[in-house]
Design an enzyme around this catalytic site. Structure first.
Site, short mmCIF file in Angstrom:
data_model
loop_
_atom_site.label_atom_id
_atom_site.label_comp_id
_atom_site.label_asym_id
_atom_site.label_seq_id
_atom_site.Cartn_x
_atom_site.Cartn_y
_atom_site.Cartn_z
N HIS A 53 40.96 54.75 7.79
CA HIS A 53 40.64 53.90 6.62
C HIS A 53 39.93 52.62 7.00
O HIS A 53 39.50 51.85 6.13
CB HIS A 53 41.89 53.60 5.79
CG HIS A 53 42.73 52.47 6.27
ND1 HIS A 53 43.96 52.65 6.86
CD2 HIS A 53 42.54 51.13 6.25
CE1 HIS A 53 44.47 51.47 7.18
NE2 HIS A 53 43.63 50.53 6.83
N ASP A 106 45.29 59.66 8.15
CA ASP A 106 44.56 58.40 8.35
C ASP A 106 44.47 58.05 9.82
O ASP A 106 45.16 57.15 10.31
CB ASP A 106 45.28 57.29 7.55
CG ASP A 106 44.57 55.95 7.65
OD1 ASP A 106 45.24 54.92 7.35
OD2 ASP A 106 43.38 55.92 8.03
N SER A 235 46.18 47.33 10.70
CA SER A 235 45.74 48.73 10.50
C SER A 235 45.11 49.30 11.76
O SER A 235 44.26 48.66 12.39
CB SER A 235 44.69 48.79 9.39
OG SER A 235 45.25 48.45 8.15
#
Ligand SMILES: Cc1cc(Br)c(Nc2ncc[nH]2)c2c(Cl)c[nH]c12
Length: 306
Positions: A53, A106, A235
């Protein structure tokens, strides 16, 4: 086979990057929109493992820079040859169910244009089910199986792990801080997953298994102990298990319920700990669930998958 993985400097005087030499920063430049930042982990001389992502379909390799190693001088900046997102990753897959963001699979591999010069500031972390992880776990090769890696690294229970985040030090400048969290691989797993419904993006979710698929590990909350939470900027970073003085990556930070750093970075010294709500959970892609893709993509990296 690759030189030893999952090794770090342990002495207190060591530089944050020497203590976490796999930690990478991924910078994506977007025309007219500034930059997006993600984290990643060096897993071989050419590859950094991160979250899918972090990238959009329009992002070109030329827009991406990877930084590994110490701040300033020794820090090596790398150009990117290619980004390989997991083929089953599809952020918009549940759009027609009013679920705007879907993080299943992801995970992505970023290939650098040149080999990383390994040093005390830049060294790969071990991936499960590789010969390097078998050595790091001090088990016999090739007798040890991938199943045994999973039983050792992710046993039933609340498994202690950590992620590495940026923290702000009173003396200024960003530093790296290890945040210990517990993977709910026990009777607490369901409660952990249920809290996904409290994410503002998931108000339309009826059954939590729509967004929390079998690919995720769940951390955070206050039971059995208070866990710190991730920020959006974390992330793509690694979720790590320490075994004696060796480190194995078991997850990739994917998404969370509450973005605890909207305001500011966590303080570097452990004493100042702001507590998040009990439903603040974080979700990480479980590397054991994407091994066939990793094995295929990293076939000639000398990682010797089991
Ligand atoms: C690490 C991380 C990534 C993303 Br994307 C977030 N955003 C989000 N989660 C659900 C939908 N969108 C968060 C939040 Cl919130 C906390 N940590 C995050």
């Amino acid at each position: 086979t690759l030189s030893m993985c999952g090794l770090a400097k342990e002495h207190p005087g060591a530089d944050d990057q020497e203590k976490n030499p796999w930690q990478a920063v991924i910078i994506i430049r977007r025309e007219g929109k500034g930059f997006e930042y993600c984290k990643g982990a060096l897993i071989s001389e050419y590859y950094v493992l991160t979250a899918a992502h972090c990238f959009t379909i329009d992002d070109k390799a030329e827009q991406i820079t990877v930084k590994i190693g110490r701040q300033s001088s020794e820090r090596q900046s790398f150009d990117v040859a290619a980004v390989h997102s997991h083929p089953l990753y599809q952020l918009q897959k549940l759009k027609d169910r009013k679920i705007d963001e879907f993080y299943d699979y992801d995970i992505a591999l970023v290939k650098l244009t040149v080999k990383v010069k390994l040093s005390v500031f830049a060294r790969p972390i071990c991936l499960p089910c590789t010969a390097g992880a078998t050595r790091a776990l001090r088990k016999p090769h090739p007798q040890t199986t991938c199943k045994e890696h999973e039983e050792m690294l992710l046993p039933a229970g609340n498994v202690a792990s950590f992620f590495v985040t940026d923290c702000s030090h009173s003396s200024g400048g960003n530093r790296l801080l290890r945040q210990t969290v517990h993977i709910k691989n026990s009777e607490l797993k369901m409660a952990c997953e249920e809290d996904a419904k409290k994410a503002k993006h998931y108000v339309n979710v009826t059954d939590v298994s729509e967004v929390v698929t079998d690919r995720f590990l769940c951390t955070g909350g206050i039971d059995p102990v208070v866990d710190p939470n991730t920020c959006k900027g974390d992330s793509g970073g690694p979720l790590i298990i320490q075994n004696r003085l060796r480190y194995v990556q078991v997850g990739v930070i994917s998404w969370g319920v509450v973005d605890v750093c909207q305001k500011r970075l966590p303080a570097c010294d452990k004493n100042i700990r702001v507590q998040s709500p009990s439903f603040a959970r974080d979700f990480h892609i479980n590397i054991f669930k994407v091994l066939p893709w990793l094995k295929q993509r990293l076939s000639d990296e000398g990682l010797d998958f089991l």
